[in-house]
Design a protein around this motif. Structure first.
Motif, PDB file in Angstrom:
ATOM      1  N   ASP A   1       0.837  -1.211   0.000  1.00  0.00           N
ATOM      2  CA  ASP A   1       0.000   0.000   0.000  1.00  0.00           C
ATOM      3  C   ASP A   1       0.871   1.260   0.000  1.00  0.00           C
TER       4      ASP A   1
ATOM      5  N   ASP B   1      -0.456   4.304  -1.529  1.00  0.00           N
ATOM      6  CA  ASP B   1      -1.661   4.831  -0.878  1.00  0.00           C
ATOM      7  C   ASP B   1      -1.313   5.704   0.326  1.00  0.00           C
TER       8      ASP B   1
ATOM      9  N   LYS C   1      -4.989   4.564  -9.348  1.00  0.00           N
ATOM     10  CA  LYS C   1      -5.014   5.223  -8.038  1.00  0.00           C
ATOM     11  C   LYS C   1      -5.148   6.740  -8.180  1.00  0.00           C
TER      12      LYS C   1
END
Lengths: 91, 500
Positions: free
Chosen positions: B80, B83, B151
């Protein structure tokens, strides 16, 4: 660009960038300074409310006399992309 | 059967020049492609690359590099990291990919030209390897950000940027067109291989990879390491070319090529490297300032390399040293203020702690650049967001295509350096860009900057909104906003004295 307008380069005192503005042939120098200041003062250059703004041609040694405040762009014979200093002066 | 050692056959295997029978030498190697300097073929045949590699070795090593980089990407694809990464770091990635990915692909052309048109057989080999390098760099730097588009749509600019008329892209494209797309083989070797890669980008890639690893982005770190190892090889094409030119009485021509390209590359390099180093990377992760980096790796080391090959340092060295102190700070001011014009979300990087660091590294920063940011900070602190954006156009240099800027505050050093040529007025950021125009006005005179396009009818009407649309902002993705949505301003609320 309007027929009667001229693009000028603005070298505004204390600013980091040379700006591009359209001025009208009928604008006097106070109007030219105000058009420039509207996009600079209070945005990237601090306001100096006790001062006025003057306009002069940019020269290598920074000593050109200011244009009379009521002189128009047309009378000053400013040309396309001419570079002008706009600077604070005592009122 | 025992294989010979490479050194036993390498020289013979690359001696591939022959005497043409069905075409003249000039037809085979036209002067405007192969050598406008009139140096003999025998002299070019003395070209001896410092870094030797065979095709078999090249393929094996490249396969290993690709396997390594793609393996790391695959292993970390479910992480991740992207993110949770600092938005300022992600902005650096977006800026990098948009500026670099297709430029690498474009670099295939000059390298292929070298592979075909160089009169030096060894150089043709090196050109071929460089061509394959750049193809790989283009592919890998499109493939990696492609995974991030889902994303964040701004990563789409990795591919889209170079197809747009964004001002930052115009700047890079004008540079690339000048130094690598439209030059003959030896001149390009000096400009691209020596000035660009040896002088500025090769060592920078080492630092970029280390910085990426420090912030935990091992995917990008491995990608850059993989690219840098190629660059370290093909960056060496230029040195033997300069030595041959100097030995054959063409020092002045080689010097001019270096002087033009080094400055041109520097103007863009400072934005792509100086802004990340001094503003985008988290303070606690910074190993050195951009200025310290430049002094150690370029001003000292590259200057030594210039002298070693028989050239002099560029005539504008004092201007260059001044630019190291100022240029990227100016562009940081402009990029952040006009953040709606770029495809990444610029970080301000001027919280109280960051300003202390900037003042330490660049004494006088607060008294100059600080005055600019003081007004910005005051506006944000007092809820005047509408004033924290640039809302008009800046003048743009007719050479580097970068907004004309210089140190703000009491010194007030911004100034356009102008000249009139064939009835048209050109504006430049520095005497150096003006000088470059003067070296070959016919080459440069017809290019239209983004400002010229406003008045040529290409952007009609030339309103600020239309200019943004013309640049692709709001088309590919939304233009930039503050990377941290002004979260950094809170430090000024809790430490009000810091803003004074």
């Amino acid at each position: 660009m309007a027929v009667n307008s001229t693009p000028i380069l603005c070298r505004f005192q204390y600013d980091c960038h040379i700006r591009l503005f359209d001025v009208d042939q009928a604008d006097d120098m106070d109007a030219v300074a105000a058009k420039c200041a509207a996009h600079i003062v209070g945005r990237q250059v601090a306001s100096q409310p006790d001062k006025i703004l003057r306009v002069r041609r940019t020269t290598d040694d920074d000593n050109a006399p200011p244009f009379p405040r009521d002189m128009t762009v047309e009378a000053a014979e400013l040309t396309r992309f001419e570079q002008l200093d706009v600077y604070f002066d005592v009122a | 059967m025992a294989l010979l050692e490479r050194s036993e056959w390498y020289d013979l295997a690359r001696t591939t020049n022959w005497t043409p029978k069905y075409a003249t030498e000039d037809e085979l190697y036209p002067a405007d492609m192969s050598d406008p300097y009139g140096i003999s073929t025998e002299e070019w045949e003395t070209f001896d690359e410092p870094y030797k590699v065979t095709f078999r070795e090249y393929v094996a090593v490249q396969r290993e590099k690709d396997t390594g980089a793609y393996s790391v990407k695959t292993a970390l694809q479910h992480s991740d990291y992207y993110d949770v990464a600092d938005p300022a770091y992600l902005s650096m990635l977006k800026m990098h990919y948009g500026a670099i990915a297709l430029s690498e692909y474009a670099a295939c052309q000059p390298d292929a030209r070298t592979a075909r048109f160089s009169k030096a057989p060894g150089m043709r080999n090196m050109g071929l390897f460089a061509f394959l390098d750049e193809m790989r760099h283009g592919q890998i730097q499109l493939w990696f950000p492609h995974a991030l588009v889902r994303k964040d749509r701004q990563f789409d600019w990795a591919h889209e940027a170079q197809h747009s008329n964004n001002w930052a892209v115009l700047s890079g494209r004008h540079l690339m067109d000048d130094v690598m797309m439209t030059r003959d083989v030896p001149t390009c070797a000096i400009m691209l291989s020596f000035a660009f890669e040896t002088g500025l980008t090769n060592v920078q890639l080492v630092g970029l990879s280390e910085d990426a690893a420090k912030v935990g982005d091992h995917t990008f770190s491995n990608l850059i390491t993989s690219i840098q190892s190629d660059e370290a090889r093909h960056a060496q094409i230029g040195t033997p070319v300069i030595e041959i030119m100097v030995r054959n009485g063409k020092k002045a021509e080689a010097q001019q090529a270096l002087d033009i390209a080094f400055w041109r590359v520097w103007r863009v390099f400072a934005i792509l490297t100086g802004v990340p180093m001094d503003y985008q990377f988290p303070l606690e992760k910074r190993a050195m300032s951009f200025k310290e980096y430049m002094h150690e790796f370029v001003i000292t080391q590259f200057q030594r390399q210039i002298l070693d090959v028989g050239l002099d340092r560029p005539w504008y060295w004092d201007h260059f040293l001044d630019d190291v102190e100022n240029h990227h700070h100016c562009q940081q001011c402009g990029i952040w203020s006009w953040r709606q014009t770029v495809w990444w979300n610029p970080t301000a990087g001027v919280g109280p702690r960051e300003r202390e660091w900037l003042e330490e590294k660049y004494p006088g920063w607060n008294a100059s650049f600080g005055t600019y940011w003081d007004v910005v900070i005051d506006n944000i602190l007092n809820g005047r967001d509408e004033l924290a954006w640039g809302d008009s156009m800046t003048a743009v240099c007719n050479m580097c295509q970068i907004p004309i800027s210089h140190r703000p505050g009491p010194e007030w050093r911004a100034r356009a350096h102008q000249l009139d040529y064939e009835g048209r007025r050109y504006s430049f950021c520095t005497p150096v860009c003006k000088w470059i125009f003067g070296t070959d006005p016919v080459r440069y005179k017809d290019h239209h900057s983004i400002v010229d396009r406003m008045y040529s009818g290409e952007i009609e009407p030339p309103t600020f909104d239309n200019i943004l649309k013309y640049m692709g902002c709001g088309e590919v993705s939304e233009g930039g906003r503050d990377a941290h949505d002004y979260a950094w301003i809170e430090a000024y609320r809790t430490q009000p004295q810091a803003a004074e």
